[in-house]
Design a protein around this motif. Structure first.
Motif, PDB file in Angstrom:
ATOM      1  N   VAL A  66      -2.465  15.805   8.589  1.00  0.00           N
ATOM      2  CA  VAL A  66      -3.678  15.497   7.822  1.00  0.00           C
ATOM      3  C   VAL A  66      -3.307  14.908   6.466  1.00  0.00           C
ATOM      4  N   LEU A  67      -2.377  15.553   5.795  1.00  0.00           N
ATOM      5  CA  LEU A  67      -1.955  15.077   4.477  1.00  0.00           C
ATOM      6  C   LEU A  67      -1.341  13.689   4.572  1.00  0.00           C
ATOM      7  N   ARG A  68      -0.481  13.485   5.555  1.00  0.00           N
ATOM      8  CA  ARG A  68       0.169  12.180   5.712  1.00  0.00           C
ATOM      9  C   ARG A  68      -0.850  11.089   6.059  1.00  0.00           C
ATOM     10  N   THR A  69      -1.831  11.424   6.897  1.00  0.00           N
ATOM     11  CA  THR A  69      -2.855  10.443   7.258  1.00  0.00           C
ATOM     12  C   THR A  69      -3.633   9.993   6.028  1.00  0.00           C
ATOM     13  N   ALA A  70      -3.967  10.945   5.168  1.00  0.00           N
ATOM     14  CA  ALA A  70      -4.669  10.585   3.932  1.00  0.00           C
ATOM     15  C   ALA A  70      -3.795   9.717   3.039  1.00  0.00           C
ATOM     16  N   GLU A  71      -2.538  10.088   2.892  1.00  0.00           N
ATOM     17  CA  GLU A  71      -1.629   9.333   2.033  1.00  0.00           C
ATOM     18  C   GLU A  71      -1.419   7.918   2.556  1.00  0.00           C
ATOM     19  N   GLU A  72      -1.318   7.763   3.866  1.00  0.00           N
ATOM     20  CA  GLU A  72      -1.131   6.435   4.438  1.00  0.00           C
ATOM     21  C   GLU A  72      -2.336   5.538   4.199  1.00  0.00           C
ATOM     22  N   ARG A  73      -3.473   6.140   3.970  1.00  0.00           N
ATOM     23  CA  ARG A  73      -4.691   5.379   3.674  1.00  0.00           C
ATOM     24  C   ARG A  73      -4.924   5.263   2.170  1.00  0.00           C
ATOM     25  N   GLY A  74      -3.910   5.680   1.381  1.00  0.00           N
ATOM     26  CA  GLY A  74      -3.996   5.568  -0.064  1.00  0.00           C
ATOM     27  C   GLY A  74      -4.895   6.596  -0.712  1.00  0.00           C
ATOM     28  N   ARG A  75      -5.026   7.755  -0.060  1.00  0.00           N
ATOM     29  CA  ARG A  75      -5.927   8.784  -0.567  1.00  0.00           C
ATOM     30  C   ARG A  75      -5.157  10.034  -0.970  1.00  0.00           C
ATOM     31  N   ARG A  76      -5.626  10.684  -2.024  1.00  0.00           N
ATOM     32  CA  ARG A  76      -5.151  11.997  -2.424  1.00  0.00           C
ATOM     33  C   ARG A  76      -6.245  13.013  -2.133  1.00  0.00           C
ATOM     34  N   ILE A  77      -5.870  14.124  -1.517  1.00  0.00           N
ATOM     35  CA  ILE A  77      -6.851  15.152  -1.186  1.00  0.00           C
ATOM     36  C   ILE A  77      -7.254  15.879  -2.468  1.00  0.00           C
ATOM     37  N   ALA A  78      -8.518  15.744  -2.839  1.00  0.00           N
ATOM     38  CA  ALA A  78      -9.010  16.347  -4.072  1.00  0.00           C
ATOM     39  C   ALA A  78      -9.802  17.624  -3.837  1.00  0.00           C
ATOM     40  N   LEU A  79     -10.265  17.823  -2.595  1.00  0.00           N
ATOM     41  CA  LEU A  79     -11.150  18.945  -2.317  1.00  0.00           C
ATOM     42  C   LEU A  79     -11.121  19.253  -0.830  1.00  0.00           C
ATOM     43  N   THR A  80     -11.186  20.535  -0.501  1.00  0.00           N
ATOM     44  CA  THR A  80     -11.296  20.981   0.889  1.00  0.00           C
ATOM     45  C   THR A  80     -12.585  21.770   1.042  1.00  0.00           C
ATOM     46  N   LEU A  81     -13.350  21.456   2.089  1.00  0.00           N
ATOM     47  CA  LEU A  81     -14.602  22.133   2.384  1.00  0.00           C
ATOM     48  C   LEU A  81     -14.511  22.788   3.761  1.00  0.00           C
ATOM     49  N   LEU A  82     -15.203  23.907   3.921  1.00  0.00           N
ATOM     50  CA  LEU A  82     -15.231  24.604   5.203  1.00  0.00           C
ATOM     51  C   LEU A  82     -16.651  24.645   5.753  1.00  0.00           C
ATOM     52  N   THR A  83     -16.786  24.327   7.049  1.00  0.00           N
ATOM     53  CA  THR A  83     -18.090  24.476   7.694  1.00  0.00           C
ATOM     54  C   THR A  83     -18.391  25.934   7.985  1.00  0.00           C
ATOM     55  N   HIS A  84     -17.345  26.739   8.229  1.00  0.00           N
ATOM     56  CA  HIS A  84     -17.482  28.185   8.429  1.00  0.00           C
ATOM     57  C   HIS A  84     -16.088  28.787   8.513  1.00  0.00           C
ATOM     58  N   GLY A  85     -16.026  30.108   8.611  1.00  0.00           N
ATOM     59  CA  GLY A  85     -14.743  30.771   8.454  1.00  0.00           C
ATOM     60  C   GLY A  85     -13.970  31.075   9.714  1.00  0.00           C
ATOM     61  N   HIS A  86     -14.389  30.603  10.887  1.00  0.00           N
ATOM     62  CA  HIS A  86     -13.617  30.879  12.096  1.00  0.00           C
ATOM     63  C   HIS A  86     -12.210  30.301  11.986  1.00  0.00           C
ATOM     64  N   ALA A  87     -11.248  31.011  12.561  1.00  0.00           N
ATOM     65  CA  ALA A  87      -9.837  30.689  12.339  1.00  0.00           C
ATOM     66  C   ALA A  87      -9.460  29.289  12.774  1.00  0.00           C
ATOM     67  N   ASP A  88     -10.068  28.785  13.831  1.00  0.00           N
ATOM     68  CA  ASP A  88      -9.691  27.445  14.302  1.00  0.00           C
ATOM     69  C   ASP A  88     -10.141  26.358  13.339  1.00  0.00           C
ATOM     70  N   HIS A  89     -10.986  26.701  12.384  1.00  0.00           N
ATOM     71  CA  HIS A  89     -11.430  25.749  11.357  1.00  0.00           C
ATOM     72  C   HIS A  89     -10.820  26.042   9.990  1.00  0.00           C
ATOM     73  N   ALA A  90     -10.567  27.326   9.729  1.00  0.00           N
ATOM     74  CA  ALA A  90     -10.285  27.729   8.349  1.00  0.00           C
ATOM     75  C   ALA A  90      -8.959  28.432   8.123  1.00  0.00           C
ATOM     76  N   ALA A  91      -8.258  28.836   9.185  1.00  0.00           N
ATOM     77  CA  ALA A  91      -7.041  29.628   8.974  1.00  0.00           C
ATOM     78  C   ALA A  91      -5.968  28.851   8.213  1.00  0.00           C
ATOM     79  N   GLY A  92      -5.974  27.538   8.321  1.00  0.00           N
ATOM     80  CA  GLY A  92      -4.985  26.734   7.622  1.00  0.00           C
ATOM     81  C   GLY A  92      -5.362  26.389   6.193  1.00  0.00           C
ATOM     82  N   ALA A  93      -6.523  26.857   5.716  1.00  0.00           N
ATOM     83  CA  ALA A  93      -7.024  26.412   4.410  1.00  0.00           C
ATOM     84  C   ALA A  93      -6.119  26.825   3.260  1.00  0.00           C
ATOM     85  N   ALA A  94      -5.612  28.054   3.287  1.00  0.00           N
ATOM     86  CA  ALA A  94      -4.776  28.512   2.171  1.00  0.00           C
ATOM     87  C   ALA A  94      -3.483  27.698   2.103  1.00  0.00           C
TER      88      ALA A  94
END
Length: 273
Positions: A66-94
């Protein structure tokens, strides 16, 4: 849980779904997650900042992709949002916050990391991008969707999937809330120009209104089936599942039972059983 909504092919890793949204598919396919979790990178054209929605499971390779894909498009990740807290969506957030230095915003305070909360009606702006927060409880109590008005799209997490239908995760999820959320999404599609659904699992859907109306009809049909099953003498959630969800893969029956429990609660609350 069953029934297929036609959709466009899912973009591959780094594949654009709209002018502003790119999907990176997590390598966690299963009967519950379909092809895997869709992590979304969203940014305004020409901006060097991006927002990530649902970084996904705690999978180092996926998070770095995810990080590399953003960087290859010239983007820096400034913010992360969660749709909900289930592990398959949010466990990698920290871990994703460590990799990017970006705060994590969510409805549930337990899921936030260095960021403010999110609530229905909020507007998130980053690098010229505008995302409007839509409260959609039901699948879980903390479920949110994100309206991307510039692309006529809504990012739905697990509230609306790209294939099949979602479950109401009893007891945290409540059917009455979920039906209200579907009505809210229907209004978004019919009155505010939303045509595309960018889901948390499965392919992008090109007919947002049709997808939501399908979900509403499906829920009404299942609820009627559950009510009929109870009237016929099927009493326990497991008995109702075996009768009503006989057409569904048995691997999904535990999830179906959660939805049945939510439906039984709903019918009881409304004096229908």
């Amino acid at each position: 849980m069953s029934g297929v909504i036609p959709g466009a092919p899912l973009p591959g890793v780094g594949g654009p779904a709209t002018d502003r949204a790119v999907c990176v598919l997590a390598p966690n396919p299963s009967p519950m997650t379909l092809d895997g979790t869709n992590t979304w990178i969203v940014s305004e054209p020409g901006s060097d900042l991006a927002v990530v929605i649902d970084p996904g499971p705690l999978d180092e390779g996926h998070l770095r992709t995810v990080l590399r894909t953003a960087e290859e498009r010239g983007r820096r990740i400034a913010l992360t949002l969660l749709t909900h807290g289930h592990a398959d969506h949010a466990a990698g957030a920290a871990r994703f916050a460590e990799l990017t230095g970006s705060p994590v915003r969510a409805l549930d305070p337990a899921q936030r990391l260095g960021g403010e909360g999110l609530h229905h009606g909020d507007t998130v702006t980053t690098g010229g991008l505008e995302l409007r927060v839509v409260g959609t409880p039901g699948h879980t109590s903390d479920s949110l969707c994100f309206h991307l008005p510039a692309d006529g799209a809504v990012l739905t997490g697990d509230t609306v999937l790209g294939r099949g239908t979602t479950m109401v995760t009893h007891p945290d999820g409540r059917l009455g809330d979920y039906l209200d959320s579907l009505r809210r999404l229907r209004d978004l599609a019919s009155e505010h120009g939303v045509t595309r659904v960018l889901p948390g699992h499965g392919p992008v859907l090109g007919d947002a209104l049709g997808a939501v109306e399908y979900y509403m009809a499906h829920r009404a049909n299942r609820l009627a089936q559950v009510e009929t099953a109870v009237e016929a003498g099927y009493r326990t959630p497991a008995e109702v599942v075996a009768h009503v969800y006989a057409d569904v893969d048995r691997a999904l029956w535990p999830a179906a039972e959660l939805s049945v429990r939510a439906q039984l609660d709903y019918l009881d609350e409304h004096g229908l059983i």
